[in-house]
Design a protein around this motif. Structure first.
Motif, short mmCIF file in Angstrom:
data_model
loop_
_atom_site.label_atom_id
_atom_site.label_comp_id
_atom_site.label_asym_id
_atom_site.label_seq_id
_atom_site.Cartn_x
_atom_site.Cartn_y
_atom_site.Cartn_z
N GLU A 81 -10.69 8.98 -1.22
CA GLU A 81 -10.14 8.12 -2.28
C GLU A 81 -10.38 8.70 -3.67
O GLU A 81 -9.69 8.33 -4.62
CB GLU A 81 -10.71 6.70 -2.17
CG GLU A 81 -12.19 6.58 -2.42
CD GLU A 81 -13.09 6.93 -1.25
OE1 GLU A 81 -14.32 6.86 -1.41
OE2 GLU A 81 -12.59 7.31 -0.17
N LYS B 288 -0.14 16.31 -5.45
CA LYS B 288 1.32 16.17 -5.42
C LYS B 288 1.80 16.77 -4.10
O LYS B 288 1.08 17.53 -3.46
CB LYS B 288 1.94 16.93 -6.60
CG LYS B 288 1.58 16.31 -7.95
CD LYS B 288 2.10 17.17 -9.08
CE LYS B 288 1.70 16.65 -10.42
NZ LYS B 288 0.28 16.66 -10.67
N ARG C 269 4.03 11.40 0.33
CA ARG C 269 3.43 10.16 -0.16
C ARG C 269 4.57 9.21 -0.49
O ARG C 269 5.55 9.60 -1.13
CB ARG C 269 2.60 10.41 -1.41
CG ARG C 269 2.11 9.13 -2.04
CD ARG C 269 1.48 9.22 -3.42
NE ARG C 269 1.40 10.51 -4.03
CZ ARG C 269 0.27 11.05 -4.52
NH1 ARG C 269 -0.84 10.39 -4.45
NH2 ARG C 269 0.30 12.23 -5.09
N TRP D 108 -9.97 11.89 -4.59
CA TRP D 108 -9.10 13.02 -4.95
C TRP D 108 -7.66 12.93 -4.46
O TRP D 108 -6.80 13.63 -4.95
CB TRP D 108 -9.71 14.35 -4.48
CG TRP D 108 -10.10 14.39 -3.04
CD1 TRP D 108 -11.34 14.17 -2.53
CD2 TRP D 108 -9.25 14.66 -1.92
NE1 TRP D 108 -11.32 14.29 -1.16
CE2 TRP D 108 -10.05 14.59 -0.75
CE3 TRP D 108 -7.90 14.97 -1.78
CZ2 TRP D 108 -9.53 14.80 0.51
CZ3 TRP D 108 -7.40 15.18 -0.50
CH2 TRP D 108 -8.21 15.10 0.62
N ILE D 109 -7.36 12.07 -3.51
CA ILE D 109 -6.02 12.02 -2.91
C ILE D 109 -4.93 11.68 -3.93
O ILE D 109 -3.83 12.21 -3.88
CB ILE D 109 -5.96 11.06 -1.69
CG1 ILE D 109 -4.62 11.18 -0.95
CG2 ILE D 109 -6.14 9.62 -2.12
CD1 ILE D 109 -4.49 12.38 -0.11
N LYS D 110 -5.24 10.82 -4.87
CA LYS D 110 -4.23 10.36 -5.83
C LYS D 110 -3.79 11.47 -6.79
O LYS D 110 -2.73 11.39 -7.39
CB LYS D 110 -4.75 9.16 -6.60
CG LYS D 110 -4.92 7.95 -5.71
CD LYS D 110 -5.55 6.79 -6.42
CE LYS D 110 -5.68 5.64 -5.47
NZ LYS D 110 -6.95 5.04 -5.41
N ASP D 111 -4.61 12.51 -6.92
CA ASP D 111 -4.28 13.62 -7.82
C ASP D 111 -3.37 14.66 -7.18
O ASP D 111 -2.83 15.51 -7.87
CB ASP D 111 -5.55 14.30 -8.32
CG ASP D 111 -6.41 13.37 -9.17
OD1 ASP D 111 -5.84 12.48 -9.83
OD2 ASP D 111 -7.64 13.54 -9.17
N GLN E 225 -2.71 3.69 3.02
CA GLN E 225 -3.83 4.13 2.20
C GLN E 225 -5.17 3.59 2.69
O GLN E 225 -6.14 4.34 2.81
CB GLN E 225 -3.57 3.69 0.76
CG GLN E 225 -4.65 4.07 -0.22
CD GLN E 225 -4.23 3.74 -1.63
OE1 GLN E 225 -3.25 4.30 -2.11
NE2 GLN E 225 -4.93 2.85 -2.28
N GLU F 117 5.22 5.54 -2.30
CA GLU F 117 4.64 4.47 -3.10
C GLU F 117 4.86 3.13 -2.39
O GLU F 117 5.89 2.94 -1.74
CB GLU F 117 5.27 4.42 -4.49
CG GLU F 117 5.02 5.66 -5.32
CD GLU F 117 3.56 5.88 -5.67
OE1 GLU F 117 2.85 4.90 -5.98
OE2 GLU F 117 3.11 7.04 -5.61
N GLU G 130 0.82 -1.21 0.00
CA GLU G 130 0.00 0.00 0.00
C GLU G 130 0.85 1.26 0.00
O GLU G 130 1.93 1.28 0.60
CB GLU G 130 -0.85 0.05 1.27
CG GLU G 130 -2.03 -0.86 1.28
CD GLU G 130 -2.90 -0.57 2.48
OE1 GLU G 130 -3.62 0.44 2.45
OE2 GLU G 130 -2.83 -1.35 3.45
N ASN G 131 0.33 2.29 -0.63
CA ASN G 131 0.96 3.60 -0.53
C ASN G 131 0.73 4.13 0.88
O ASN G 131 -0.26 3.78 1.53
CB ASN G 131 0.33 4.58 -1.52
CG ASN G 131 0.61 4.21 -2.96
OD1 ASN G 131 1.48 3.42 -3.25
ND2 ASN G 131 -0.15 4.80 -3.86
N TYR H 59 0.61 7.81 3.18
CA TYR H 59 0.42 9.25 3.03
C TYR H 59 0.62 9.94 4.37
O TYR H 59 0.38 9.35 5.43
CB TYR H 59 -1.02 9.56 2.58
CG TYR H 59 -1.35 9.05 1.20
CD1 TYR H 59 -1.18 9.86 0.10
CD2 TYR H 59 -1.85 7.77 1.00
CE1 TYR H 59 -1.49 9.41 -1.18
CE2 TYR H 59 -2.16 7.31 -0.26
CZ TYR H 59 -1.98 8.14 -1.34
OH TYR H 59 -2.27 7.68 -2.60
#
Length: 169
Positions: free
Chosen positions: A98, A105, A127, A100-103, A85, A129, A35-36, A38
């Protein structure tokens, strides 16, 4: 009357070749990751505070410093710490994090996320990976999935054959 053709009773008849496993692993190896994680900081703006979340968002876009902004406006900054995550998604389920978090930076600020009488504005601090899964664990996962799929197909074919022969018992 009915008969049941349970795929688990066919699993011992299934074979998965090493080549088949290797080919699938090569195609899908990017999927086998941990898992990523954050780390987010966020402020909560209560409706009764008089602050407008959209104005706060615009100010934060310019300033990029949630700590300084919060101090200036008398708001508390919360820090999630480093969190996986799945835990993050569970903790903030009502905020649909979930989606919007991936967008975001590093350093980006989220749009205000409203929940009843308050709004949340998040800033992505960090973040990481997910680490690649060990190859042996990935191969075991693939073998299990392929075996299950083949066993289901064998059960389906056996059921269809029994129907054709009208020997369902």
């Amino acid at each position: 009357a009915y008969s049941r053709f349970d795929p688990s009773s066919y699993k011992d008849r299934v074979t998965v070749s090493d080549k088949e496993l290797s080919d699938i692993y090569e195609k899908e190896k990017d999927r086998f990751r941990g898992e990523n994680t954050y780390r987010l900081k966020y402020i909560v703006i209560e409706d009764r505070s008089g602050l407008k979340d959209d104005a706060a968002y615009m100010d934060l876009l310019k300033a990029k410093d949630i700590e300084a902004y919060a101090k200036q406006k008398g708001l508390k900054v919360s820090d999630t710490g480093n969190v996986n995550q799945s835990e993050l998604f569970k903790s903030y389920k009502g905020l649909k994090i979930e989606t919007w978090i991936k967008d975001l930076k590093k350093g980006d600020v989220s749009l205000p996320v409203r929940e009843s009488d308050r709004s949340y504005i998040f800033q992505l601090v960090d973040r990481a990976e997910g680490k690649p899964m060990e190859k042996s664990a990935a191969l075991a996962s693939i073998r299990n999935r392929i075996s299950g799929d083949k066993a289901k197909e064998m059960a389906r074919l056996a059921a269809e054959d029994a129907i054709k022969r009208k020997s369902v018992s």
